[in-house]
Scaffold this motif. Structure first.
Motif, short mmCIF file in Angstrom:
data_model
loop_
_atom_site.label_atom_id
_atom_site.label_comp_id
_atom_site.label_asym_id
_atom_site.label_seq_id
_atom_site.Cartn_x
_atom_site.Cartn_y
_atom_site.Cartn_z
N ARG A 195 0.82 -1.22 0.00
CA ARG A 195 0.00 0.00 0.00
C ARG A 195 0.85 1.26 0.00
O ARG A 195 0.54 2.22 -0.71
CB ARG A 195 -0.92 0.01 1.22
CG ARG A 195 -2.06 -0.94 1.10
CD ARG A 195 -2.96 -0.81 2.29
NE ARG A 195 -3.85 -1.95 2.38
CZ ARG A 195 -4.91 -1.98 3.13
NH1 ARG A 195 -5.21 -0.93 3.88
NH2 ARG A 195 -5.66 -3.04 3.17
N ARG A 196 1.91 1.27 0.81
CA ARG A 196 2.78 2.46 0.88
C ARG A 196 3.42 2.77 -0.47
O ARG A 196 3.80 3.92 -0.72
CB ARG A 196 3.86 2.29 1.94
CG ARG A 196 3.36 2.53 3.34
CD ARG A 196 4.49 2.58 4.36
NE ARG A 196 4.97 1.23 4.63
CZ ARG A 196 6.25 0.87 4.64
NH1 ARG A 196 7.20 1.73 4.39
NH2 ARG A 196 6.59 -0.38 4.89
N HIS A 197 3.55 1.76 -1.31
CA HIS A 197 4.21 1.96 -2.61
C HIS A 197 3.24 1.85 -3.78
O HIS A 197 3.65 1.62 -4.91
CB HIS A 197 5.38 0.98 -2.73
CG HIS A 197 6.43 1.24 -1.68
ND1 HIS A 197 7.31 2.28 -1.75
CD2 HIS A 197 6.68 0.62 -0.51
CE1 HIS A 197 8.07 2.29 -0.68
NE2 HIS A 197 7.71 1.29 0.10
N GLY A 198 1.94 2.01 -3.49
CA GLY A 198 0.93 2.06 -4.54
C GLY A 198 0.56 0.72 -5.15
O GLY A 198 0.04 0.68 -6.25
N GLY A 199 0.83 -0.35 -4.43
CA GLY A 199 0.56 -1.67 -4.99
C GLY A 199 -0.45 -2.46 -4.19
O GLY A 199 -1.20 -1.92 -3.37
N GLU A 200 -0.45 -3.75 -4.46
CA GLU A 200 -1.39 -4.66 -3.83
C GLU A 200 -0.70 -5.95 -3.43
O GLU A 200 0.08 -6.51 -4.21
CB GLU A 200 -2.52 -4.98 -4.82
CG GLU A 200 -3.55 -5.94 -4.30
CD GLU A 200 -4.63 -6.21 -5.32
OE1 GLU A 200 -5.36 -7.19 -5.12
OE2 GLU A 200 -4.74 -5.48 -6.32
N TYR A 201 -0.97 -6.41 -2.23
CA TYR A 201 -0.47 -7.70 -1.76
C TYR A 201 -1.47 -8.76 -2.20
O TYR A 201 -2.67 -8.61 -2.00
CB TYR A 201 -0.32 -7.68 -0.24
CG TYR A 201 0.07 -9.03 0.35
CD1 TYR A 201 1.31 -9.59 0.05
CD2 TYR A 201 -0.78 -9.72 1.17
CE1 TYR A 201 1.69 -10.82 0.58
CE2 TYR A 201 -0.42 -10.95 1.72
CZ TYR A 201 0.81 -11.48 1.41
OH TYR A 201 1.18 -12.70 1.93
N ASP A 202 -0.96 -9.85 -2.80
CA ASP A 202 -1.85 -10.85 -3.36
C ASP A 202 -1.69 -12.22 -2.71
O ASP A 202 -2.05 -13.23 -3.30
CB ASP A 202 -1.62 -10.96 -4.87
CG ASP A 202 -2.73 -11.73 -5.57
OD1 ASP A 202 -3.90 -11.60 -5.16
OD2 ASP A 202 -2.42 -12.49 -6.51
N GLY A 203 -1.16 -12.26 -1.50
CA GLY A 203 -1.13 -13.52 -0.77
C GLY A 203 0.19 -14.26 -0.86
O GLY A 203 1.20 -13.72 -1.31
N TRP A 204 0.14 -15.52 -0.41
CA TRP A 204 1.35 -16.32 -0.27
C TRP A 204 1.08 -17.76 -0.66
O TRP A 204 -0.06 -18.19 -0.77
CB TRP A 204 1.86 -16.26 1.17
CG TRP A 204 0.86 -16.73 2.20
CD1 TRP A 204 -0.12 -15.97 2.78
CD2 TRP A 204 0.72 -18.04 2.73
NE1 TRP A 204 -0.85 -16.74 3.66
CE2 TRP A 204 -0.36 -18.01 3.65
CE3 TRP A 204 1.40 -19.24 2.53
CZ2 TRP A 204 -0.77 -19.14 4.37
CZ3 TRP A 204 0.99 -20.37 3.24
CH2 TRP A 204 -0.08 -20.30 4.15
N GLU A 205 2.18 -18.47 -0.85
CA GLU A 205 2.12 -19.92 -1.05
C GLU A 205 3.31 -20.50 -0.33
O GLU A 205 4.31 -19.83 -0.10
CB GLU A 205 2.11 -20.30 -2.52
CG GLU A 205 3.36 -19.93 -3.27
CD GLU A 205 3.30 -20.29 -4.74
OE1 GLU A 205 4.33 -20.74 -5.27
OE2 GLU A 205 2.23 -20.11 -5.36
N ALA A 206 3.19 -21.78 0.04
CA ALA A 206 4.28 -22.43 0.78
C ALA A 206 4.41 -23.88 0.34
O ALA A 206 3.44 -24.51 -0.05
CB ALA A 206 4.01 -22.37 2.28
N ALA A 207 5.64 -24.37 0.40
CA ALA A 207 5.91 -25.76 0.08
C ALA A 207 5.36 -26.64 1.19
O ALA A 207 5.43 -26.29 2.37
CB ALA A 207 7.42 -25.97 -0.06
N ALA A 208 4.85 -27.80 0.83
CA ALA A 208 4.33 -28.75 1.82
C ALA A 208 5.46 -29.36 2.61
O ALA A 208 5.34 -29.61 3.81
CB ALA A 208 3.48 -29.83 1.16
N LYS A 209 6.58 -29.60 1.96
CA LYS A 209 7.72 -30.21 2.63
C LYS A 209 8.81 -29.18 2.87
O LYS A 209 9.07 -28.34 2.03
CB LYS A 209 8.31 -31.34 1.76
CG LYS A 209 7.33 -32.43 1.41
CD LYS A 209 6.93 -33.21 2.62
CE LYS A 209 5.93 -34.30 2.22
NZ LYS A 209 5.23 -34.88 3.31
N PRO A 210 9.44 -29.25 4.06
CA PRO A 210 10.52 -28.30 4.36
C PRO A 210 11.69 -28.43 3.40
O PRO A 210 11.87 -29.39 2.75
CB PRO A 210 10.94 -28.67 5.77
CG PRO A 210 9.84 -29.46 6.35
CD PRO A 210 9.13 -30.08 5.19
#
Length: 120
Positions: free
Chosen positions: A105-120
């Motif tokens: 937001r501070r830089h005029g954009g949008e955060y669209d979430g995350w993804e993560a690996a199932a295995k470390p």
């Protein structure tokens, strides 16, 4: 397919970012992820201009590794991917979401979430 089944089971598409986090964490656990262990996590931020994307990447600093992706055929926006190995829980997902959303937001954009690996 499992994501679709969970969407049906839990009342459709997530209504809030917090619901999306809970669903993603359920998906990870359903794939056998031990959520007490760090894993590769990627956050996505989108911006209209390269300058905004670069400013956001600079604000993220060394806390996460950042990669800028120029607009492509499928998107007219610049993408900042921030990745690292982190432990994911509802609390950490919420804290990460808040931090990245503020930067976007501070830089005029949008955060669209995350993804993560199932295995470390």
């Amino acid at each position: 397919m499992r994501f679709l089944i969970d969407r049906i089971r839990y009342g459709g598409a997530p209504q809030t970012p917090e619901d999306a986090d809970r669903l993603a964490l359920r998906q990870l656990a359903g794939r056998g992820a031990d959520l007490s262990k760090p894993r590769h996590v990627v956050h996505f931020l989108y911006f209209a201009s390269e300058a905004e994307a670069r400013a956001a990447a600079e604000a993220i600093g060394d806390a996460w590794r950042t990669v800028l992706e120029a607009p492509a055929e499928s998107s007219e926006q610049w993408c900042v991917k921030a990745d690292g190995n982190r432990t994911m829980s509802f609390e950490t997902a919420s804290a990460f979401r808040s931090w990245f959303d503020d930067i976007a937001r501070r830089h005029g954009g949008e955060y669209d979430g995350w993804e993560a690996a199932a295995k470390p």
